[in-house]
Enzyme design. Structure first.
Site, PDB file in Angstrom:
ATOM      1  N   SER A 187     -34.395   4.397  36.170  1.00 28.24           N
ATOM      2  CA  SER A 187     -33.264   5.338  36.068  1.00 28.24           C
ATOM      3  C   SER A 187     -32.354   4.886  34.935  1.00 28.24           C
ATOM      4  O   SER A 187     -32.411   3.742  34.492  1.00 28.24           O
ATOM      5  CB  SER A 187     -32.472   5.345  37.372  1.00 28.24           C
ATOM      6  OG  SER A 187     -31.578   4.242  37.405  1.00 28.24           O
ATOM      7  N   ASP A 188     -31.511   5.807  34.471  1.00 29.32           N
ATOM      8  CA  ASP A 188     -30.479   5.353  33.558  1.00 29.32           C
ATOM      9  C   ASP A 188     -29.365   4.747  34.413  1.00 29.32           C
ATOM     10  O   ASP A 188     -29.349   4.875  35.645  1.00 29.32           O
ATOM     11  CB  ASP A 188     -29.969   6.510  32.676  1.00 29.32           C
ATOM     12  CG  ASP A 188     -29.294   5.980  31.424  1.00 29.32           C
ATOM     13  OD1 ASP A 188     -29.190   6.714  30.442  1.00 29.32           O
ATOM     14  OD2 ASP A 188     -28.893   4.790  31.427  1.00 29.32           O
ATOM     15  N   TRP A 189     -28.437   4.107  33.760  1.00 25.29           N
ATOM     16  CA  TRP A 189     -27.388   3.365  34.478  1.00 25.29           C
ATOM     17  C   TRP A 189     -26.638   4.309  35.423  1.00 25.29           C
ATOM     18  O   TRP A 189     -25.877   5.162  34.972  1.00 25.29           O
ATOM     19  CB  TRP A 189     -26.427   2.763  33.462  1.00 25.29           C
ATOM     20  CG  TRP A 189     -25.363   1.909  34.072  1.00 25.29           C
ATOM     21  CD1 TRP A 189     -24.456   2.258  35.028  1.00 25.29           C
ATOM     22  CD2 TRP A 189     -25.095   0.534  33.764  1.00 25.29           C
ATOM     23  NE1 TRP A 189     -23.647   1.208  35.335  1.00 25.29           N
ATOM     24  CE2 TRP A 189     -24.007   0.136  34.569  1.00 25.29           C
ATOM     25  CE3 TRP A 189     -25.636  -0.388  32.901  1.00 25.29           C
ATOM     26  CZ2 TRP A 189     -23.464  -1.148  34.529  1.00 25.29           C
ATOM     27  CZ3 TRP A 189     -25.100  -1.671  32.848  1.00 25.29           C
ATOM     28  CH2 TRP A 189     -24.034  -2.047  33.665  1.00 25.29           C
ATOM     29  N   GLY A 190     -26.890   4.154  36.715  1.00 24.17           N
ATOM     30  CA  GLY A 190     -26.151   4.956  37.678  1.00 24.17           C
ATOM     31  C   GLY A 190     -26.565   6.409  37.733  1.00 24.17           C
ATOM     32  O   GLY A 190     -25.916   7.234  38.389  1.00 24.17           O
TER      33      GLY A 190
END
Ligand code: GLC
Length: 752
Positions: free
Chosen positions: A291-294
């Protein structure tokens, strides 16, 4: 009756059958067997731990966190509940954390260490959009190789790059990080960067995992506003957005990163159609989706999940294998399995992918493979990398205008004025993604002029930034009213023979979270430019920016314009090499330059519309207050010499179409040219762009030389993806264009 022949045949067959029993299984099979064996020992918690990624949050060589969230997360490392980290780097740091996990966490499964080594590490290469302007695939691969070498020597084994997002909107801050607006050029560059980062053998300690990001559609954020909604047709998704990702997968990219945005109503991190159907099923991607950050927890703000527990189930079931900094998997995935919302099989599929990368890197044989302090000293910033950076920077620059042959400069005996605060700026040339580089480590323009022995008078003119410290995560205060320095700049310019003005964007005016609504010269720079022009119009504008800018006034009034982008550590030297003619610029725009930001989005591979015009009356597709054409088109770029194209020949055969053209250097200097091939499908079941790039070749020609260029296009290249993502080729009449930009006028046609 005994026969030697029969006996030897018996022996041979026996040998074959025995050897087949003990035949070495292929390396891939032995990795899968090793994964099976390891997973059989893992608890559900330990499996979920491999799907959990934390950002570095303490000095791992220092005391352990004693309380609070940091202590909670720290304990997860010892419990085997973390599979990878980002932003822990440096051999000492990496070794310390890896030792703790390998020696103290249950099964001791080694960590992956990720970092955004996007365009360099200690040595900073030009921003990726600049590199794309070189159209030079070997140079781009070399650049990625330098980045991988320095990052690997510093303990990193996973870079979150290349960013392969196509974008048509220069207001978006992250256009600096990609390869521009075209899917074909973007695909070629994506493959070159993956090759550069990963090399061809993961046993080498200089090769690292690459990540094609952000999957998918992030560059189509409405209004060019970062993180904004993405709503595109299936044709745009399959024909424009996905090709560079598919090319990366075909090149063997080890991981793919989700994007923050929704795409057609569903957040990418939970988008089964994107991740399960297209990436894993159709493209047979065997790597890891991170995933991307958050981007997981952001589903709540998107209005797609009520809570983090739902986020965990939605993401895992969609095939997102690793959760970066949402804390969804580590805190909620076990319960979702217990509740039957996520099957163990789903967990096992993701964990297998993570372990596969760790085995591929050889981390189970040697968890400290990337922790060699001698290698760090030698390669984390090798002197040879500076020359690669300088060469890449020169190749990236685009000569936009050169009236009166103002360039290349012949400084001898000339009074030269240098104006602009960016000319002395040692940080902005590094661009936005320069996290590992030392502050102020770029060679500035004035430093390079000194080094080249060029005498000049310098005046910063108005300041671009309105004072105070600048920081990667803070808004940048731009000076909009302090004209201090204007008068001095005017007086320095007044009696110069030539004025070099370095204007454009600060390094932190592009990149993530840095979308601009206006594409003008920021702050008071336009006023400075016009004030100097009033007293001395012999200006060479060196444009520093992370995106296309709307520079119509400069294009109309300034005789020389060199687009330097953000050229990296060797910025000043590369600019001076071009200004003095030590290198003949050959860059071509990978993204359209608009006349005005009010034209956006503007791109070359547009559709005709039913009223392409122009017409005598107003009823055609245009603006009444601005031309509808670009200032500088995709693929445009000048040289200090000139080129001509002639003798276009088009020869269709059963499986392909060969296109030949003669290229001549009609000027007086040696130079490189990027010959570009475009097609146009005149009539088809869904309308096709007025031009589509299908090939390019970069050649060096001596003055007066001519050469024949040949493109062999398979017939399949004339097709397109239909709304279901299936490649579709239909008969018809196709225009062919070959030339030095997307406005190529040398044309022919072929009936297929
Ligand atoms: C950022 C970026 C992504 C990067 C990640 C880790 O928000 O969107 O490109 O790789 O976080 O730093």
């Amino acid at each position: 009756m005994f026969s030697f022949q029969r006996f030897s045949l018996f022996l041979f067959c026996s040998f074959l059958s025995l050897s087949s029993l003990f035949a070495q299984s292929s390396p891939a099979d032995s990795i899968e067997i090793a994964i099976d064996r390891l997973m059989a020992k893992m608890t559900l918690e330990e499996k979920i731990g491999q799907m959990n990624q934390y950002n570095g949050f303490w000095d791992v060589t220092g005391p352990a966190p004693k309380a609070g969230a940091d202590k909670f997360k720290y304990d997860h490392f010892k419990q085997g509940l973390v599979g990878s980290v980002l932003n822990v780097r440096g051999v000492k740091q990496v070794r310390a954390l890896q030792e703790m996990v390998v020696k103290e966490s249950g099964l001791g499964i080694p960590l992956l260490f990720g970092f955004d080594a996007v365009h360099g590490y200690n040595t900073v290469l030009p921003i990726p959009l600049a590199e794309a302007a070189s159209w030079d695939l070997p140079a781009i691969e070399r650049s990625a190789r330098v980045t991988a070498t320095e990052a690997a020597a510093s303990g990193i084994n996973w870079t979150f790059a290349p960013m392969v997002d196509i974008s048509r909107d220069a207001r978006w801050g992250r256009v600096m990080e990609g390869a521009g607006e075209d899917p074909y050029l973007g695909s070629q560059i994506a493959m070159a960067r993956v090759k550069g980062f990963q090399g061809n053998d993961f046993r080498s300690p200089f090769n690292i995992l690459a990540t094609a990001k952000h999957f998918a559609g992030y560059g189509f954020a409405e209004g060019g506003r970062d993180y904004n909604t993405v709503d595109v047709s299936p044709l745009t998704l399959h024909n424009i957005i996905l090709p560079p990702f598919k090319a990366s997968v075909q090149q063997g990219v080890a991981s793919v990163m989700n994007s923050f945005n929704i795409i057609n109503g569903v957040p990418a991190t939970a988008n089964r159609y994107l991740v399960q159907d297209i990436l894993k099923r159709d493209w047979k991607f065997k790597g890891v989706v991170v995933s991307d950050w958050g981007s997981g927890v952001e589903m709540i703000d998107h209005g797609y999940a009520e809570n983090l527990s739902q986020v965990a189930a939605l993401s895992a079931n969609a095939g997102s294998d690793v959760d970066m900094e949402s804390y969804a998997y580590v805190n909620h995935l076990k319960n979702q399995v217990t509740n039957g919302n996520v099957s163990v099989a789903v967990i096992d599929q993701s964990v297998r992918r993570v372990l596969r990368l760790k085995f591929l890197l050889g981390l189970f044989n040697d968890p400290y493979k990337y922790c060699d302090s001698t290698r760090e000293q030698v390669y984390a910033m090798h002197p040879e990398h500076a020359s690669v950076a300088r060469d890449m920077a020169r190749r990236s620059m685009v000569l936009l205008k050169n009236d009166q042959d103002l360039l290349p400069l012949k400084p001898a005996g000339k009074k030269i004025a240098v104006i602009g605060s960016l000319a002395a700026d040692k940080n902005s040339p590094l661009g936005n993604w320069r996290l590992a580089a030392k502050d102020s480590s770029a060679v500035s323009l004035v430093e390079a002029l000194d080094a080249a022995g060029v005498s000049y008078t310098y005046a910063p003119g108005v300041q671009l930034v309105a004072g105070g410290p600048v920081h990667f995560v803070q808004e940048l205060p731009i000076n909009e009213n302090d004209t201090t320095g204007m008068a001095q700049a005017i007086s320095v310019a007044k009696d110069a023979d030539v004025v070099i003005m370095m204007l454009g964007e600060h390094g932190l005016q592009s990149g993530e979270g840095r979308s601009r609504a206006q594409l003008n010269l920021p702050g008071l720079q336009q006023s400075l430019l016009e004030a100097v022009h009033k007293v001395n119009p012999r200006i060479v504008l060196v444009l520093m920016s992370g995106r296309p800018l709307a520079i119509s006034w400069a294009a109309a009034h300034v005789p020389g314009i060199l687009l330097a982008w953000q050229p990296g550590s060797q910025s000043g030297h590369a600019i001076v090499d071009v200004l003095l003619g030590k290198y003949n610029p050959a860059g071509k725009l990978p993204m359209t330059f608009p006349r005005s930001d009010r034209q956006l989005p503007i791109y070359y591979n547009q559709f005709s519309t039913g009223r392409p015009g122009p017409k005598k009356e107003v009823f055609w597709s245009h603006y009444i207050d601005e031309a509808h054409t670009p200032l500088y088109e995709f693929g445009y770029g000048k040289s200090y010499t000139q080129f001509s194209y002639s003798d276009l020949q088009i020869t269709p055969s059963k499986d392909s179409v060969s296109i030949t053209v003669t290229l001549t250097n009609t000027g007086s200097l040696k130079g490189e040219e990027v010959a570009q091939l475009y097609i146009h499908d005149r009539v088809s079941s869904v309308v096709r762009p007025v031009r589509e790039l299908k090939g390019f070749k970069k050649l060096l020609l001596e003055p007066g030389a001519r050469t024949s260029i040949r493109f062999d296009l398979p017939r399949s290249a004339f097709g397109y993806f239909d709304a279901q993502g299936k490649w579709f080729l239909e008969p018809g009449l196709f225009d062919i264009y070959v030339g030095g930009s997307s406005f190529a006028s040398l044309t022919g046609a072929v009936q297929l």
